[in-house]
Scaffold this motif. Structure first.
Motif, PDB file in Angstrom:
ATOM      1  N   SER A 135      41.871  50.631  38.088  1.00 48.81           N
ATOM      2  CA  SER A 135      40.587  50.392  38.764  1.00 48.81           C
ATOM      3  C   SER A 135      39.867  49.188  38.172  1.00 48.81           C
ATOM      4  O   SER A 135      39.180  48.450  38.881  1.00 48.81           O
ATOM      5  N   VAL A 136      40.018  48.958  36.854  1.00 46.62           N
ATOM      6  CA  VAL A 136      39.409  47.772  36.230  1.00 46.62           C
ATOM      7  C   VAL A 136      40.067  46.499  36.756  1.00 46.62           C
ATOM      8  O   VAL A 136      39.383  45.525  37.098  1.00 46.62           O
ATOM      9  N   LYS A 137      41.399  46.507  36.837  1.00 49.43           N
ATOM     10  CA  LYS A 137      42.115  45.325  37.312  1.00 49.43           C
ATOM     11  C   LYS A 137      41.824  45.029  38.783  1.00 49.43           C
ATOM     12  O   LYS A 137      41.830  43.866  39.212  1.00 49.43           O
ATOM     13  N   ASN A 138      41.568  46.068  39.560  1.00 51.72           N
ATOM     14  CA  ASN A 138      41.290  45.877  40.991  1.00 51.72           C
ATOM     15  C   ASN A 138      39.841  45.503  41.274  1.00 51.72           C
ATOM     16  O   ASN A 138      39.474  45.232  42.413  1.00 51.72           O
ATOM     17  N   MET A 139      39.023  45.511  40.245  1.00 51.37           N
ATOM     18  CA  MET A 139      37.598  45.243  40.433  1.00 51.37           C
ATOM     19  C   MET A 139      37.369  43.760  40.728  1.00 51.37           C
ATOM     20  O   MET A 139      37.869  42.870  40.037  1.00 51.37           O
ATOM     21  N   ASP A 140      36.588  43.483  41.767  1.00 52.21           N
ATOM     22  CA  ASP A 140      36.225  42.118  42.150  1.00 52.21           C
ATOM     23  C   ASP A 140      34.863  41.800  41.552  1.00 52.21           C
ATOM     24  O   ASP A 140      33.825  42.239  42.049  1.00 52.21           O
ATOM     25  N   LYS A 141      34.843  41.008  40.475  1.00 52.62           N
ATOM     26  CA  LYS A 141      33.584  40.701  39.782  1.00 52.62           C
ATOM     27  C   LYS A 141      32.604  39.925  40.662  1.00 52.62           C
ATOM     28  O   LYS A 141      31.396  39.979  40.454  1.00 52.62           O
ATOM     29  N   ASN A 142      33.119  39.209  41.625  1.00 51.49           N
ATOM     30  CA  ASN A 142      32.243  38.411  42.487  1.00 51.49           C
ATOM     31  C   ASN A 142      31.301  39.271  43.323  1.00 51.49           C
ATOM     32  O   ASN A 142      30.265  38.795  43.796  1.00 51.49           O
ATOM     33  N   LYS A 143      31.676  40.546  43.525  1.00 49.64           N
ATOM     34  CA  LYS A 143      30.827  41.430  44.323  1.00 49.64           C
ATOM     35  C   LYS A 143      29.592  41.910  43.565  1.00 49.64           C
ATOM     36  O   LYS A 143      28.708  42.521  44.145  1.00 49.64           O
ATOM     37  N   LEU A 144      29.550  41.624  42.281  1.00 50.47           N
ATOM     38  CA  LEU A 144      28.393  42.047  41.501  1.00 50.47           C
ATOM     39  C   LEU A 144      27.150  41.233  41.822  1.00 50.47           C
ATOM     40  O   LEU A 144      26.027  41.739  41.761  1.00 50.47           O
ATOM     41  N   GLY A 145      27.320  39.971  42.158  1.00 49.07           N
ATOM     42  CA  GLY A 145      26.183  39.099  42.391  1.00 49.07           C
ATOM     43  C   GLY A 145      25.745  38.398  41.121  1.00 49.07           C
ATOM     44  O   GLY A 145      25.996  38.870  40.010  1.00 49.07           O
ATOM     45  N   LYS A 146      25.067  37.255  41.261  1.00 55.13           N
ATOM     46  CA  LYS A 146      24.672  36.447  40.103  1.00 55.13           C
ATOM     47  C   LYS A 146      23.673  37.160  39.207  1.00 55.13           C
ATOM     48  O   LYS A 146      23.795  37.135  37.969  1.00 55.13           O
ATOM     49  N   ASP A 147      22.661  37.780  39.814  1.00 55.94           N
ATOM     50  CA  ASP A 147      21.623  38.428  39.002  1.00 55.94           C
ATOM     51  C   ASP A 147      22.203  39.561  38.171  1.00 55.94           C
ATOM     52  O   ASP A 147      21.905  39.683  36.973  1.00 55.94           O
ATOM     53  N   ILE A 148      23.030  40.391  38.801  1.00 57.87           N
ATOM     54  CA  ILE A 148      23.631  41.519  38.076  1.00 57.87           C
ATOM     55  C   ILE A 148      24.580  40.999  36.994  1.00 57.87           C
ATOM     56  O   ILE A 148      24.617  41.527  35.871  1.00 57.87           O
ATOM     57  N   SER A 149      25.331  39.933  37.306  1.00 59.16           N
ATOM     58  CA  SER A 149      26.273  39.378  36.322  1.00 59.16           C
ATOM     59  C   SER A 149      25.546  38.886  35.076  1.00 59.16           C
ATOM     60  O   SER A 149      26.038  39.055  33.947  1.00 59.16           O
TER      61      SER A 149
END
Length: 771
Positions: A483-497
């Motif tokens: 599940s970690v490897k399949n996670m798309d970090k771009n979906k978090l958004g800039k503010d959350i990142s």
């Protein structure tokens, strides 16, 4: 080794002379010192002589060193102490303290004489616990040579819960220090100067307008009668004092309940409890007024010809047993109060499954408690033998979901504040966009449920990639890694990142805790939030750092005992045919495999309903037979067919389980009113009336022995215990769709008793937002 008054004494490194002497049973007078506070050295009564040191150092501020030779009492020291005490008493009513006839006078006064103003000891509500009298007697003070000047300050009675008469204040500073250093509030301070110095709030405002939480800590440390609890000040000596736990919230504070005339008159926090003697306004001041109401339910009642008529217990039990037999098993439901004891909850769920052959049993808060319990138990190694509240004080970071935990009177606040003073970073996450950040908060993130989950997923991603080997032995490791490897970090958004980077730097590789209240789980899948919380704690090396803050006093214990539609005791799934065989053998019956939850029962799923506390009246339209087992009348009594009077937590003995998963003892302090019985006794009597075997319990201890047989992680009183069981990681997906639900106000109930309605001072506090 040191020498005190010619006696060789062993000592502990870092302790003061005063502490060491008291540990050895040697009395040294002091009025500013308190065991919960840092040394202050203000009253100058604890002076001693130490060989090799000039003058008379104060024993409360002098740390013991090896080889010290100390004298705590001789005529020179006593003379100086008497002079100091005379100066203190020059501004404190002293005629009774030095009166030569006081012993004869006290023989005629068995309690304080009620008066508008205190002008002598016999008019003081704190006479029997006054430390000034104790010191004066020790020093043999017979006269005050200085002219007494009464300050004539106004009596302060406009705030809730306690009165203030600063004409009795000796300016020891205890109240100021406990408010600032222990509670972290700073409501009180020394104001003005010289002879006019007094204790007050900023600009002499009311405490209600000064962020006071009315926790009562200042009252508990006051050495005189300057501060006194309004509800209990004139009752005199208690007939008995019983140590027990409070059930008005889930923290599990322990109190000494003082009782008189078979009524609880006062609740004094115990310093050996999980919160170190700190409490909230509900526990400290509300219990007597809440539980001593004249309208308590005292007799069983049955509805006859449209009216509830008092009957004896045998008639009530016979009537209920006959009525319940007319309904099919799937049409009977039971609602378990979060305020039941473990023994009552266990007996109630056993009654449902054995006597009624139904799994239709649940708690009103099951939407939130069930996923919490499921996740915590699944990651069972998270449960250590350490107290979870004490872990707060050791934390380097604390994440709090929901600002209610920061309310001024919260019993968790002192632990959070102690951690803050030691350098911990406090992070608050809530969605109240217009509210200002509470004091002591370092980072305040205004996030909704979906944003919070994304933040957590980002933190999980960062923590795992920083040290994947830390959790390689965990259960579910493979699925979690996927599940970690399949996670798309771009979906978090800039503010959350950005926030992910900020929070991860704070929490990685350091000790921490996460606290969350039920409001933080107001969504369609609360289990996802709890799973994410546990993942973060395990990945950061803090598997024992989870602290769920429930509204109900025994939410944890109710679920442990299996009083829900999903689980048997010990979280055995009701649908697990192999696992439930143990219970079928123990109870001698075949157990049903399905049940209805709280909402399903109240939405028309059942026709007969057994309530152990009141529920919303509008939910009972489809109920044909209603049993109410409670401590007070409520609106739903108009619909009830049977009313059964139960005992409150001060009127029965048993166990409860606090939010830190500590099994605690509650001890009966007084008798229940009228014919009221403990819940477990009522349930057992009803089961026997229905001809069901297995309910011949003689005491709550008998029930607890059976609980230990069925709940594997409970072996005795104390923290849950798991052995040799690795933690479990929880796979997740960022694409998960979750709907946020409307927030609900805090629950200020004990059974059918609404604390806001029944305690006027608490209602005033609530209106000011300080509860």
């Amino acid at each position: 080794m040191i020498t005190i008054n010619g006696k060789k004494i062993t000592y502990k490194e870092g302790k003061t002379v005063l502490e060491t002497a008291r540990d050895a049973g040697i009395y040294i007078p002091s009025l500013c010192t308190h065991q919960e506070l840092e040394p202050f050295g203000a009253c100058r009564l604890c002076i001693v002589k130490i060989e090799g040191m000039q003058g008379f150092p104060t024993s409360c501020t002098t740390v013991v060193r090896d080889g010290m030779v100390i004298i705590t009492e001789d005529e020179e020291l006593q003379k100086v102490r008497r002079n100091v005490l005379e100066m203190l008493l020059s501004e404190h009513p002293n005629t009774c303290i030095v009166c030569k006839d006081k012993s004869e006078c006290e023989e005629c006064h068995f309690g304080p004489t009620k008066a508008g103003r205190v002008t002598g000891c016999n008019f003081c509500p704190n006479k029997e616990i006054c430390e000034v009298r104790e010191v004066a007697d020790y020093l043999g003070l017979e006269d005050v040579r200085l002219l007494f000047e009464y300050k004539n300050l106004p009596l302060e009675r406009d705030d809730p819960f306690f009165d203030r008469d600063y004409n009795l204040c000796i300016l020891c500073g205890r109240c100021v220090r406990v408010c600032q250093d222990i509670r972290g509030r700073g409501t009180l301070a020394f104001t003005q100067r010289s002879h006019r110095t007094k204790i007050s709030t900023a600009f002499d405002k009311l405490h209600l307008d000064s962020e006071c939480g009315f926790c009562g800590a200042c009252v508990d440390v006051c050495p005189t009668g300057a501060l006194s609890a309004r509800g209990s000040k004139w009752y005199g000596d208690a007939d008995s004092c019983t140590d027990s736990a409070c059930l008005l919230c889930s923290v599990g504070c322990t109190f000494s309940f003082e009782s008189k005339w078979n009524r609880v008159m006062a609740a004094i926090p115990r310093r050996d409890g999980s919160t170190g003697g700190q409490a909230c306004s509900r526990g400290r001041f509300c219990i007597p007024q809440l539980l001593n109401g004249s309208d308590r339910l005292k007799q069983p009642m049955i509805r006859k010809n449209g009216k509830l008529i008092p009957v004896n217990w045998d008639e009530a039990m016979t009537y209920v047993a006959e009525k319940l037999k007319k309904f099919t098993n799937d049409k009977i439901g039971i609602i378990a109060s979060p305020s039941l004891t473990n023994e009552s909850a266990y007996t109630l769920q056993k009654f449902a499954r054995v006597a009624l052959h139904t799994n239709n049993i649940d708690v009103p808060t099951s939407d939130f408690t069930s996923p919490i319990m499921k996740t915590i138990v699944a990651s069972s190694s998270a449960i250590s033998n350490e107290g979870k509240i004490k872990n707060l004080e050791k934390a380097k970071w604390i994440i709090v979901l929901g600002r209610r935990i920061f309310l001024p009177s919260s019993a968790l606040n002192p632990s959070i504040y102690r951690a803050k003073k030691k350098g911990a970073k406090i992070i608050l996450i809530d969605n109240e966009t217009k509210a200002k950040a509470p004091r002591n908060v370092d980072v305040n993130l205004k996030l909704g449920v979906i944003q919070t989950l994304n933040l957590f997923y980002g933190i999980i991603y960062k923590l795992f990639n920083a040290n994947p080997n830390l959790v390689k032995d965990c259960v579910n490791y493979g699925a979690f890694v996927k599940s970690v490897k399949n996670m798309d970090k771009n979906k978090l958004g800039k503010d959350i990142s950005k926030q992910v980077e900020k929070i991860t730097k704070i929490i990685e590789n350091s000790k921490g805790c996460i606290i969350f209240d039920q409001g933080a789980l107001r969504c369609s899948n609360p289990e996802a939030i709890v799973n994410a919380i546990m993942n973060i704690l395990i990945l950061s090396g803090n598997p024992d750092g989870v602290i769920p803050y429930y509204d109900g006093g025994n939410d944890q214990g109710i679920c442990d005992m299996g009083a829900t539609h999903q689980y048997l005791p010990g979280y055995t799934m009701i649908s697990d045919s192999a696992s439930i065989k143990k219970f079928e053998k123990l109870w001698g019956t075949t157990l049903p495999k399905k049940g209805k939850n709280y909402r399903e029962m109240l939405d028309g799923g059942v026709k007969a309903l057994y309530l152990t506390e009141a529920v919303p009246e509008k939910k009972l339209r489809n109920i044909e037979f209603l049993i109410l087992q409670d401590i007070y009348p409520s609106k739903i009594m108009d619909k009830a067919d049977v009313v059964l009077p139960a005992c409150a937590f001060t009127e029965e003995s048993g166990t409860v389980t606090s939010l830190e998963r500590r099994v605690q003892k509650i001890t009966q302090a007084v008798e229940g009113p009228g014919l009221a019985k403990p819940d477990w006794k009522i349930i057992c009597d009803l089961a026997k009336k229905m001809g069901t075997k297995g309910f011949d319990y003689k005491s709550h201890q008998h029930i607890f022995r059976e609980i230990k047989e069925t709940v594997p992680f409970i072996s005795s009183e104390g923290i849950w215990s798991f052995k040799d069981k690795p933690p479990r990681l929880f796979p997740f997906t960022i694409e998960e769709k979750i709907n946020e639900l409307p927030s609900t106000p805090p629950r200020y109930h004990y059974r059918g008793a609404d604390i806001v309605e029944r305690v006027d001072d608490f209602r005033i506090q609530i209106e000011k937002g300080g509860a």
